[in-house]
Write a protein that holds these residues in place. Structure first.
Motif, PDB file in Angstrom:
ATOM      1  N   CYS A 176     -19.631  42.259  -0.978  1.00  0.00           N
ATOM      2  CA  CYS A 176     -18.224  42.567  -0.679  1.00  0.00           C
ATOM      3  C   CYS A 176     -17.935  42.592   0.819  1.00  0.00           C
ATOM      4  O   CYS A 176     -16.782  42.500   1.225  1.00  0.00           O
ATOM      5  N   HIS A 177     -18.977  42.751   1.623  1.00  0.00           N
ATOM      6  CA  HIS A 177     -18.773  42.770   3.076  1.00  0.00           C
ATOM      7  C   HIS A 177     -18.562  41.373   3.647  1.00  0.00           C
ATOM      8  O   HIS A 177     -18.267  41.233   4.828  1.00  0.00           O
ATOM      9  N   SER A 179     -16.867  37.708   4.426  1.00  0.00           N
ATOM     10  CA  SER A 179     -15.503  37.186   4.567  1.00  0.00           C
ATOM     11  C   SER A 179     -15.136  36.336   3.358  1.00  0.00           C
ATOM     12  O   SER A 179     -13.961  36.214   3.007  1.00  0.00           O
ATOM     13  N   GLN A 182     -13.825  38.816   0.770  1.00  0.00           N
ATOM     14  CA  GLN A 182     -12.612  39.485   1.239  1.00  0.00           C
ATOM     15  C   GLN A 182     -11.446  38.514   1.411  1.00  0.00           C
ATOM     16  O   GLN A 182     -10.296  38.867   1.156  1.00  0.00           O
ATOM     17  N   ASN A 183     -11.736  37.276   1.815  1.00  0.00           N
ATOM     18  CA  ASN A 183     -10.662  36.276   1.899  1.00  0.00           C
ATOM     19  C   ASN A 183     -10.084  35.992   0.516  1.00  0.00           C
ATOM     20  O   ASN A 183      -8.877  35.764   0.372  1.00  0.00           O
ATOM     21  N   TRP A 185     -10.001  38.114  -2.038  1.00  0.00           N
ATOM     22  CA  TRP A 185      -9.153  39.275  -2.382  1.00  0.00           C
ATOM     23  C   TRP A 185      -7.820  39.204  -1.653  1.00  0.00           C
ATOM     24  O   TRP A 185      -6.770  39.449  -2.224  1.00  0.00           O
ATOM     25  N   ARG A 186      -7.878  38.849  -0.370  1.00  0.00           N
ATOM     26  CA  ARG A 186      -6.664  38.794   0.449  1.00  0.00           C
ATOM     27  C   ARG A 186      -5.690  37.752  -0.102  1.00  0.00           C
ATOM     28  O   ARG A 186      -4.482  37.904  -0.010  1.00  0.00           O
ATOM     29  N   GLY A 214     -11.907  45.313  -4.859  1.00  0.00           N
ATOM     30  CA  GLY A 214     -11.051  45.294  -3.671  1.00  0.00           C
ATOM     31  C   GLY A 214     -11.715  46.075  -2.555  1.00  0.00           C
ATOM     32  O   GLY A 214     -12.771  46.686  -2.768  1.00  0.00           O
ATOM     33  N   PRO A 215     -11.110  46.079  -1.371  1.00  0.00           N
ATOM     34  CA  PRO A 215     -11.764  46.692  -0.208  1.00  0.00           C
ATOM     35  C   PRO A 215     -11.746  48.219  -0.196  1.00  0.00           C
ATOM     36  O   PRO A 215     -12.410  48.830   0.638  1.00  0.00           O
ATOM     37  N   TYR A 222     -16.466  47.745   7.451  1.00  0.00           N
ATOM     38  CA  TYR A 222     -16.824  46.429   6.898  1.00  0.00           C
ATOM     39  C   TYR A 222     -15.608  45.628   6.432  1.00  0.00           C
ATOM     40  O   TYR A 222     -15.760  44.499   5.966  1.00  0.00           O
ATOM     41  N   VAL A 223     -14.429  46.235   6.523  1.00  0.00           N
ATOM     42  CA  VAL A 223     -13.244  45.572   5.964  1.00  0.00           C
ATOM     43  C   VAL A 223     -12.537  44.753   7.044  1.00  0.00           C
ATOM     44  O   VAL A 223     -12.218  45.264   8.113  1.00  0.00           O
ATOM     45  N   PHE A 227      -5.881  44.108   5.346  1.00  0.00           N
ATOM     46  CA  PHE A 227      -5.828  44.976   4.175  1.00  0.00           C
ATOM     47  C   PHE A 227      -5.225  46.314   4.582  1.00  0.00           C
ATOM     48  O   PHE A 227      -5.514  46.832   5.663  1.00  0.00           O
TER      49      PHE A 227
END
Ligand code: CO
Length: 233
Positions: A176-177, A179, A182-183, A185-186, A214-215, A222-223, A227
Protein backbone atom coordinates in the motif's frame (compact mmCIF):
# COMPACT_ATOMS: atom_id res chain seq x y z
CA UNK A 1 9.45 -25.92 -33.21
CA UNK A 2 12.65 -27.74 -32.31
CA UNK A 3 12.60 -30.56 -29.83
CA UNK A 4 10.61 -33.75 -30.47
CA UNK A 5 8.04 -34.42 -27.76
CA UNK A 6 9.43 -31.58 -25.70
CA UNK A 7 12.44 -33.65 -24.66
CA UNK A 8 15.45 -31.65 -23.47
CA UNK A 9 18.48 -31.96 -25.73
CA UNK A 10 22.03 -32.83 -24.72
CA UNK A 11 21.10 -35.13 -21.85
CA UNK A 12 20.14 -38.24 -23.81
CA UNK A 13 20.46 -41.44 -21.87
CA UNK A 14 21.41 -39.82 -18.61
CA UNK A 15 19.51 -40.21 -15.36
CA UNK A 16 18.72 -36.50 -15.53
CA UNK A 17 17.09 -36.91 -18.92
CA UNK A 18 14.82 -39.64 -17.55
CA UNK A 19 13.89 -37.50 -14.56
CA UNK A 20 12.95 -34.62 -16.81
CA UNK A 21 11.19 -36.90 -19.28
CA UNK A 22 8.75 -37.85 -16.54
CA UNK A 23 7.88 -34.17 -16.13
CA UNK A 24 7.04 -33.86 -19.83
CA UNK A 25 5.02 -37.04 -19.56
CA UNK A 26 3.10 -35.61 -16.60
CA UNK A 27 2.59 -32.38 -18.51
CA UNK A 28 1.04 -34.24 -21.45
CA UNK A 29 -1.23 -36.15 -19.08
CA UNK A 30 -2.27 -32.94 -17.36
CA UNK A 31 -3.00 -31.14 -20.64
CA UNK A 32 -5.06 -34.14 -21.79
CA UNK A 33 -7.02 -34.26 -18.55
CA UNK A 34 -7.85 -30.59 -18.95
CA UNK A 35 -9.09 -30.96 -22.54
CA UNK A 36 -10.93 -34.18 -21.68
CA UNK A 37 -12.96 -32.22 -19.16
CA UNK A 38 -13.26 -29.08 -21.28
CA UNK A 39 -12.18 -29.29 -24.96
CA UNK A 40 -12.18 -25.47 -25.32
CA UNK A 41 -10.15 -24.86 -22.17
CA UNK A 42 -6.82 -23.87 -23.73
CA UNK A 43 -8.22 -22.05 -26.76
CA UNK A 44 -10.26 -19.89 -24.37
CA UNK A 45 -7.22 -19.32 -22.13
CA UNK A 46 -5.11 -18.12 -25.06
CA UNK A 47 -7.63 -15.41 -25.87
CA UNK A 48 -7.81 -13.76 -22.47
CA UNK A 49 -6.10 -13.24 -19.16
CA UNK A 50 -8.27 -11.41 -16.67
CA UNK A 51 -7.38 -12.69 -13.21
CA UNK A 52 -9.19 -10.87 -10.43
CA UNK A 53 -6.53 -11.63 -7.86
CA UNK A 54 -2.83 -10.95 -7.45
CA UNK A 55 -1.16 -13.44 -5.12
CA UNK A 56 2.08 -12.56 -3.38
CA UNK A 57 3.37 -15.62 -1.58
CA UNK A 58 6.45 -17.54 -0.49
CA UNK A 59 8.54 -19.56 -2.95
CA UNK A 60 8.27 -22.55 -0.60
CA UNK A 61 7.34 -25.61 -2.69
CA UNK A 62 4.69 -26.57 -0.13
CA UNK A 63 2.68 -23.42 -0.80
CA UNK A 64 1.46 -23.67 -4.42
CA UNK A 65 -0.79 -20.64 -4.83
CA UNK A 66 -3.38 -21.88 -7.34
CA UNK A 67 -3.82 -25.26 -5.67
CA UNK A 68 -4.46 -23.86 -2.18
CA UNK A 69 -7.49 -21.89 -3.25
CA UNK A 70 -8.69 -24.16 -6.04
CA UNK A 71 -7.94 -21.72 -8.84
CA UNK A 72 -7.62 -22.83 -12.45
CA UNK A 73 -4.99 -21.41 -14.84
CA UNK A 74 -5.99 -17.86 -15.77
CA UNK A 75 -7.63 -17.05 -12.45
CA UNK A 76 -4.65 -15.94 -10.38
CA UNK A 77 -1.76 -13.60 -11.17
CA UNK A 78 1.18 -14.79 -9.08
CA UNK A 79 4.40 -13.46 -7.65
CA UNK A 80 6.42 -15.58 -5.23
CA UNK A 81 9.70 -14.97 -3.47
CA UNK A 82 11.42 -16.17 -0.33
CA UNK A 83 9.32 -15.15 2.70
CA UNK A 84 6.79 -13.21 0.58
CA UNK A 85 8.60 -9.91 0.97
CA UNK A 86 7.66 -6.62 -0.65
CA UNK A 87 10.82 -4.61 -1.21
CA UNK A 88 9.98 -1.32 -2.91
CA UNK A 89 13.18 -1.54 -5.00
CA UNK A 90 12.38 -5.07 -6.23
CA UNK A 91 11.93 -4.38 -9.94
CA UNK A 92 10.42 -7.82 -10.42
CA UNK A 93 7.64 -7.48 -7.86
CA UNK A 94 7.02 -3.82 -8.73
CA UNK A 95 6.61 -4.74 -12.40
CA UNK A 96 4.16 -7.50 -11.50
CA UNK A 97 2.26 -5.11 -9.24
CA UNK A 98 2.10 -2.37 -11.84
CA UNK A 99 0.92 -4.73 -14.55
CA UNK A 100 -1.70 -6.28 -12.25
CA UNK A 101 -3.08 -2.94 -11.07
CA UNK A 102 -2.82 -0.83 -14.22
CA UNK A 103 -3.37 -3.33 -17.02
CA UNK A 104 -5.24 -6.29 -15.55
CA UNK A 105 -7.18 -4.01 -13.15
CA UNK A 106 -6.86 -6.64 -10.43
CA UNK A 107 -9.21 -5.79 -7.57
CA UNK A 108 -7.73 -7.91 -4.82
CA UNK A 109 -4.09 -8.26 -3.82
CA UNK A 110 -3.45 -11.12 -1.42
CA UNK A 111 -0.25 -11.27 0.58
CA UNK A 112 -0.17 -14.84 1.87
CA UNK A 113 2.55 -15.99 4.23
CA UNK A 114 2.81 -19.38 5.85
CA UNK A 115 3.58 -20.72 9.30
CA UNK A 116 7.01 -22.24 9.77
CA UNK A 117 8.47 -20.13 6.94
CA UNK A 118 12.14 -21.04 6.46
CA UNK A 119 12.99 -17.51 5.35
CA UNK A 120 11.52 -16.00 8.52
CA UNK A 121 13.24 -18.69 10.61
CA UNK A 122 16.60 -17.91 8.99
CA UNK A 123 16.14 -14.19 9.68
CA UNK A 124 15.52 -14.91 13.37
CA UNK A 125 18.89 -16.61 13.73
CA UNK A 126 22.25 -14.91 13.96
CA UNK A 127 23.65 -16.98 11.11
CA UNK A 128 25.25 -16.07 7.82
CA UNK A 129 23.85 -17.70 4.68
CA UNK A 130 25.15 -15.46 1.90
CA UNK A 131 23.29 -13.29 -0.59
CA UNK A 132 19.97 -14.18 0.98
CA UNK A 133 21.00 -12.35 4.17
CA UNK A 134 20.40 -9.09 2.28
CA UNK A 135 16.98 -10.24 1.15
CA UNK A 136 15.95 -11.36 4.65
CA UNK A 137 17.35 -8.31 6.44
CA UNK A 138 13.88 -6.71 6.23
CA UNK A 139 12.55 -9.43 8.51
CA UNK A 140 15.21 -8.62 11.08
CA UNK A 141 13.98 -5.01 10.94
CA UNK A 142 10.46 -6.24 11.62
CA UNK A 143 11.74 -8.38 14.49
CA UNK A 144 13.57 -5.42 16.00
CA UNK A 145 10.49 -3.19 15.68
CA UNK A 146 8.27 -5.79 17.37
CA UNK A 147 10.83 -7.21 19.79
CA UNK A 148 8.76 -6.69 22.95
CA UNK A 149 5.72 -8.58 21.68
CA UNK A 150 7.85 -11.35 20.17
CA UNK A 151 10.05 -11.84 23.21
CA UNK A 152 6.96 -12.24 25.40
CA UNK A 153 6.31 -15.51 23.56
CA UNK A 154 8.58 -18.11 25.21
CA UNK A 155 7.91 -21.00 22.79
CA UNK A 156 10.32 -20.71 19.81
CA UNK A 157 7.87 -22.18 17.25
CA UNK A 158 5.04 -19.92 18.38
CA UNK A 159 7.42 -16.97 18.30
CA UNK A 160 8.39 -17.87 14.74
CA UNK A 161 4.74 -18.14 13.72
CA UNK A 162 3.91 -14.83 15.36
CA UNK A 163 6.69 -13.21 13.33
CA UNK A 164 5.31 -14.91 10.19
CA UNK A 165 1.98 -13.17 10.89
CA UNK A 166 3.56 -9.80 11.65
CA UNK A 167 5.59 -10.14 8.46
CA UNK A 168 2.42 -10.58 6.38
CA UNK A 169 0.94 -7.47 7.98
CA UNK A 170 4.07 -5.45 7.19
CA UNK A 171 4.27 -6.68 3.58
CA UNK A 172 0.58 -5.88 3.00
CA UNK A 173 1.31 -2.36 4.21
CA UNK A 174 4.41 -2.18 2.02
CA UNK A 175 2.22 -2.92 -1.01
CA UNK A 176 0.00 0.00 0.00
CA UNK A 177 2.98 2.32 0.42
CA UNK A 178 3.71 2.12 -3.31
CA UNK A 179 2.74 4.88 -5.71
CA UNK A 180 1.25 2.16 -7.92
CA UNK A 181 -1.45 1.27 -5.39
CA UNK A 182 -2.00 4.81 -4.19
CA UNK A 183 -2.32 6.19 -7.73
CA UNK A 184 -5.00 3.57 -8.38
CA UNK A 185 -6.89 4.59 -5.24
CA UNK A 186 -6.54 8.25 -6.18
CA UNK A 187 -8.06 7.47 -9.58
CA UNK A 188 -11.02 5.82 -7.86
CA UNK A 189 -10.02 2.27 -8.78
CA UNK A 190 -11.40 -0.39 -6.47
CA UNK A 191 -8.40 -2.17 -4.96
CA UNK A 192 -8.16 -4.06 -1.69
CA UNK A 193 -5.02 -5.51 -0.12
CA UNK A 194 -5.48 -8.56 2.10
CA UNK A 195 -3.21 -10.41 4.54
CA UNK A 196 -3.57 -14.17 4.91
CA UNK A 197 -1.47 -16.97 6.33
CA UNK A 198 -1.35 -20.62 5.32
CA UNK A 199 -0.76 -23.60 7.56
CA UNK A 200 1.25 -26.35 5.90
CA UNK A 201 0.20 -28.66 8.76
CA UNK A 202 -3.51 -28.73 7.86
CA UNK A 203 -3.78 -27.03 4.45
CA UNK A 204 -5.95 -24.22 5.74
CA UNK A 205 -5.62 -20.49 5.15
CA UNK A 206 -6.36 -18.06 7.96
CA UNK A 207 -7.53 -14.52 7.25
CA UNK A 208 -5.45 -12.21 9.44
CA UNK A 209 -8.15 -9.56 9.22
CA UNK A 210 -5.94 -7.24 7.20
CA UNK A 211 -8.05 -5.47 4.61
CA UNK A 212 -6.72 -2.18 3.27
CA UNK A 213 -8.80 -0.38 0.65
CA UNK A 214 -7.53 3.18 1.01
CA UNK A 215 -4.85 5.35 2.62
CA UNK A 216 -6.72 5.87 5.91
CA UNK A 217 -5.21 2.74 7.47
CA UNK A 218 -1.65 3.79 6.64
CA UNK A 219 0.85 5.82 8.61
CA UNK A 220 0.48 9.33 7.13
CA UNK A 221 4.19 9.59 6.32
CA UNK A 222 3.68 6.88 3.66
CA UNK A 223 0.70 8.57 2.01
CA UNK A 224 1.31 10.47 -1.21
CA UNK A 225 -0.25 13.93 -1.71
CA UNK A 226 -3.79 14.25 -2.96
CA UNK A 227 -5.58 12.32 -0.24
CA UNK A 228 -7.60 13.94 2.50
CA UNK A 229 -6.70 12.16 5.69
CA UNK A 230 -8.82 12.56 8.83
CA UNK A 231 -5.78 12.93 11.02
CA UNK A 232 -4.37 15.88 9.11
CA UNK A 233 -0.69 15.64 8.43
CO1 CO B 1 8.39 -19.50 3.35
Amino acid sequence: MGLPDGAPSGLEGSVKEQELASLFQRNREWAKSMTDRDPEFFSRLVRQQTPEYLWIGCSDARVPANDLIGMAPGELFVHRNIANLVHNIDINLMSVLEYAVNVLKTRHIIVCGHYGCGGVRAAMDRQEFGLIDNWLRKIKDIYAANKKALDREPDPERRLNLLCEINVRQQAHNICHTSIVQNAWRAGQELVVHGWIYSIADGLIKDLGIRIDGPQALEPIYVFPGFELDIGF
